[in-house]
Design an enzyme around this catalytic site. Structure first.
Site, PDB file in Angstrom:
ATOM      1  N   LYS A  85       0.301  -1.225   0.571  1.00 14.36           N
ATOM      2  CA  LYS A  85       0.138  -0.227  -0.104  1.00 14.36           C
ATOM      3  C   LYS A  85       0.748   1.310   0.425  1.00 14.36           C
ATOM      4  CE  LYS A  85      -3.976  -1.862   1.961  1.00 14.36           C
ATOM      5  NZ  LYS A  85      -4.251  -3.027   1.887  1.00 14.36           N
ATOM      6  N   GLU A 107     -11.170   7.437   2.483  1.00 14.25           N
ATOM      7  CA  GLU A 107     -11.480   5.658   3.700  1.00 14.25           C
ATOM      8  C   GLU A 107     -11.160   4.339   3.661  1.00 14.25           C
ATOM      9  OE1 GLU A 107     -12.201   2.814   1.053  1.00 14.25           O
ATOM     10  OE2 GLU A 107     -12.666   5.001  -0.441  1.00 14.25           O
ATOM     11  N   SER A 381       2.253  -9.414  -0.467  1.00 13.11           N
ATOM     12  CA  SER A 381       1.490  -8.539  -0.357  1.00 13.11           C
ATOM     13  C   SER A 381       1.496  -7.198   0.694  1.00 13.11           C
ATOM     14  CB  SER A 381       0.444  -8.364  -0.504  1.00 13.11           C
ATOM     15  OG  SER A 381      -0.501  -8.828  -0.029  1.00 13.11           O
TER      16      SER A 381
HETATM   17  C1  LIG Z   1      -5.513  -4.205   1.185  1.00 13.91           C
HETATM   18  C2  LIG Z   1      -4.005  -5.198   1.268  1.00 13.91           C
HETATM   19  C3  LIG Z   1      -4.415  -6.402  -0.094  1.00 13.91           C
HETATM   20  C4  LIG Z   1      -5.731  -6.316  -0.947  1.00 13.91           C
HETATM   21  O1  LIG Z   1      -5.686  -5.285  -1.685  1.00 13.91           O
HETATM   22  P1  LIG Z   1      -5.099  -5.475  -2.971  1.00 13.91           P
HETATM   23  O2  LIG Z   1      -6.326  -3.686  -3.992  1.00 13.91           O
HETATM   24  O3  LIG Z   1      -5.862  -6.249  -3.895  1.00 13.91           O
HETATM   25  O4  LIG Z   1      -3.518  -5.332  -3.299  1.00 13.91           O
HETATM   26  C5  LIG Z   1      -4.040  -7.663   0.590  1.00 13.91           C
HETATM   27  N1  LIG Z   1      -2.920  -7.555   0.958  1.00 13.91           N
HETATM   28  C6  LIG Z   1      -2.736  -6.311   1.719  1.00 13.91           C
HETATM   29  C7  LIG Z   1      -1.170  -6.815   2.567  1.00 13.91           C
HETATM   30  C8  LIG Z   1      -2.688  -5.558   2.083  1.00 13.91           C
HETATM   31  O5  LIG Z   1      -3.024  -4.523   3.512  1.00 13.91           O
END
Ligand SMILES: *Cc1c(COP(=O)(O)O)cnc(C)c1O
Length: 413
Positions: A85, A107, A381
């Site tokens: 993010k 949000e 992620s």
């Molecule tokens: C917010 C989040 C996601 C989901 O968001 P995408 O827009 O689909 O990437 C995935 N993994 C983590 C660790 C997150 O914080």
């Protein structure tokens, strides 16, 4: 093709009063995109503030276990604030400065995007207001604490179901009232055009890096790339590194929740069993995509053990890529996610976020099918530290049961 559409999906369904704001945003973004100095400034900022380039880790113990393709993990968990993010919010921060605006709003449901946005606002010296459903404020107290300490104002939204979609409505109301000073920081590759294009552009830093990293480590492109799909931003980020390579299969993994036939999931693109209610095309929150909704267009309740995947819509870009067969969409259940998480922690000493663990599930199912001279990449992620209560609940850990109760928290295995 109509502008702002990805095949049949996307668009910009915004109130008349915001048309000028969107026109201006589009103009600044297009100009920044065409300016190589802007991208360099972004890459430098991410290097000095967010540990980029993030490493590509060879998972040798997991590779040995499955006896097939070499498993590599792209470490977006090592970003500042613990997930991909940061890429998006820092990029938008640079754009806000270029536009001369001084205030940002966002949000957030699970709170991770709120913390990332509050962090960016502190760094750039912007005022910051975060809208959050009252239910979510209760559920995500640690994130609310950090947002406030970082200097943001957190507004609990008490209308409707007091969750994410009500917070989205409030944030739009604020934007309409303050559009001259304020930028709305979209958290993922959703919402009205140009947000999907813009967020995907910042997140492509993942794909740019990993393509070079896998060539250096493995000498050829990977056979498959796996990413979890909530809104779709980490997936679009890494997929863009390989989108023009027909030999690389791109696999998106959605939240299968309690099972694809239970109605308690957030699977919008993957195929569901015959007879199960599936997502259908619709327009909401300013864009057209596949939504989990009933026949009257009322949004359904979704469920995932991973708060970041628990969303009714999905990126119009991914809806298009799936429809054209360029991305394969699958889903992983909560139970499978817990098993993959346990295995990854014990074998590699890495704690993936519950969201990311969805991608690990699918990769583990398929790694053994591929020969050992092939490689696969899993996009991690984020990191799992934030999920400590959920994971302890799920593993039904008795020492935690007492600890959680002693803190006056509810214990819900
Ligand atoms: C917010 C989040 C996601 C989901 O968001 P995408 O827009 O689909 O990437 C995935 N993994 C983590 C660790 C997150 O914080």
């Amino acid at each position: 093709m109509k502008t702002g559409y990805y095949g049949n999906w996307g668009g910009a369904f915004v109130p008349e009063i915001l048309h000028e704001t969107f026109r201006q945003l589009n103009a600044f973004f297009t100009e920044a995109q065409a300016d190589p100095a802007f991208w360099r400034q972004y890459v430098d900022l991410m290097g000095s503030y967010s540990c980029r380039p993030t490493p590509l880790t060879f998972a040798e113990n997991l590779t040995r276990r499955y006896g097939g393709a070499r498993i590599y993990i792209k470490r977006e968990d090592l970003n500042h604030t613990g997930a991909h993010k940061a890429n998006n919010v820092m990029g938008q921060g640079l754009l806000v400065r270029r536009m001369g605006k001084t205030r940002v709003i966002a949000e957030t449901g699970a709170g991770q995007h709120g913390v990332a946005t509050a962090t960016m606002a502190a760094k750039f010296g912007f005022e910051c207001t975060i809208y959050m459903g009252e239910e979510d404020v209760q559920r995500q107290r640690p994130n609310v604490f950090w947002m406030e300490k970082l200097g943001a104002t957190v507004v609990p939204v008490t209308s409707g179901s007091r969750t994410l979609k009500d917070a989205i409505n409030e944030a739009f109301r604020d934007w309409v009232a303050n559009m001259d000073s304020t930028h709305y920081v979209m958290g993922t590759v959703c919402g009205p055009h140009p947000f999907p294009t813009m967020v995907a552009w910042f997140q492509k830093i993942i794909g740019d890096e990993v393509r070079g990293q896998i060539m250096a480590a493995h000498g050829r492109l990977p056979a498959r790339v796996y990413a979890c799909v909530g809104g779709g931003s980490n997936a679009m980020g890494i997929f863009q590194g390989f989108i023009d390579d027909p030999g690389v299969e791109l696999v998106g993994v959605e939240a299968g929740g309690k099972g694809l036939d239970t109605g308690q999931h957030a699977t919008r693109l993957a195929t569901l069993p015959a007879g199960a209610p599936t997502a259908t095309p619709g327009v909401a929150q300013g864009y057209k995509t596949m939504f989990l909704q009933d026949d009257d267009g009322q949004m359904l309740d979704t469920h995932s053990v991973a708060a970041g995947l628990d969303y009714i819509g999905v990126s119009p870009m991914l809806a298009d890529l799936c429809e054209r067969g360029l991305v394969r969409c699958t889903a992983a259940t909560d139970t499978e996610v817990m098993e993959a998480l346990q295995l990854t922690m014990a074998s590699e000493g890495i704690i993936p976020a519950l969201e990311s663990a969805h991608a690990f599930v699918q990769a583990f199912k398929e790694a053994g099918e591929l020969p050992p001279d092939q490689a696969i990449i899993i996009n991690q992620s984020g990191r799992g530290d934030k999920d400590i209560f959920t994971i302890a609940h799920a593993f039904n850990d008795p020492s935690w049961k007492e600890f959680i109760r002693s803190k006056g928290e509810e214990y819900t295995p």
